[in-house]
Scaffold this active site. Structure first.
Site, PDB file in Angstrom:
ATOM      1  CD  GLU A 169      -2.786  -1.204  -0.133  1.00 50.42           C
ATOM      2  OE1 GLU A 169      -3.061  -0.153  -0.741  1.00 50.42           O
ATOM      3  OE2 GLU A 169      -3.149  -2.318  -0.534  1.00 50.42           O
ATOM      4  CG  HIS A 219      -1.130   1.012  -4.415  1.00 53.38           C
ATOM      5  ND1 HIS A 219      -1.222   0.779  -5.764  1.00 53.38           N
ATOM      6  CD2 HIS A 219      -1.324  -0.186  -3.818  1.00 53.38           C
ATOM      7  CE1 HIS A 219      -1.456  -0.499  -5.972  1.00 53.38           C
ATOM      8  NE2 HIS A 219      -1.518  -1.114  -4.796  1.00 53.38           N
TER       9      HIS A 219
END
Length: 97
Positions: A23, A26
């Protein structure tokens, strides 16, 4: 049975680290491209704890089954302003990254 219980905390720690790194990738690419990030969450569902810094709500959520990064303007069904910091305002190449 005891070996399962013994290794469960290690498994959860490694899984949590993998989710965080995924994550974070991202998140960092979105920030690098100038896309506004509204939420960075480890887990899904109801927010348990966290803090807000700038436009981003950093949180730990109830269901520890993954995580997500919510970018501004990333849902075609929501109202968008067409601002340059929204996900869908960027080129296909940027959205691919």
């Amino acid at each position: 049975m005891s070996s399962f219980v013994q290794y469960l905390p290690i498994f959860l720690l490694v899984l949590g680290a993998m989710i965080f790194i995924h994550e974070a990738g991202h998140f960092l690419v979105a920030k690098w491209l100038g896309i506004r990030v509204e939420v960075f969450s480890l887990g899904f569902g109801k927010r348990i704890l966290g803090f807000k810094r700038g436009d981003t709500d950093y949180r730990i959520s109830l269901l520890p089954l993954g995580g997500y990064v919510k970018m501004a303007g990333d849902n075609i069904a929501e109202d968008r302003a067409g601002a340059p910091d929204e996900f869908l305002s960027h080129s296909k190449w940027h959205r691919f990254l």
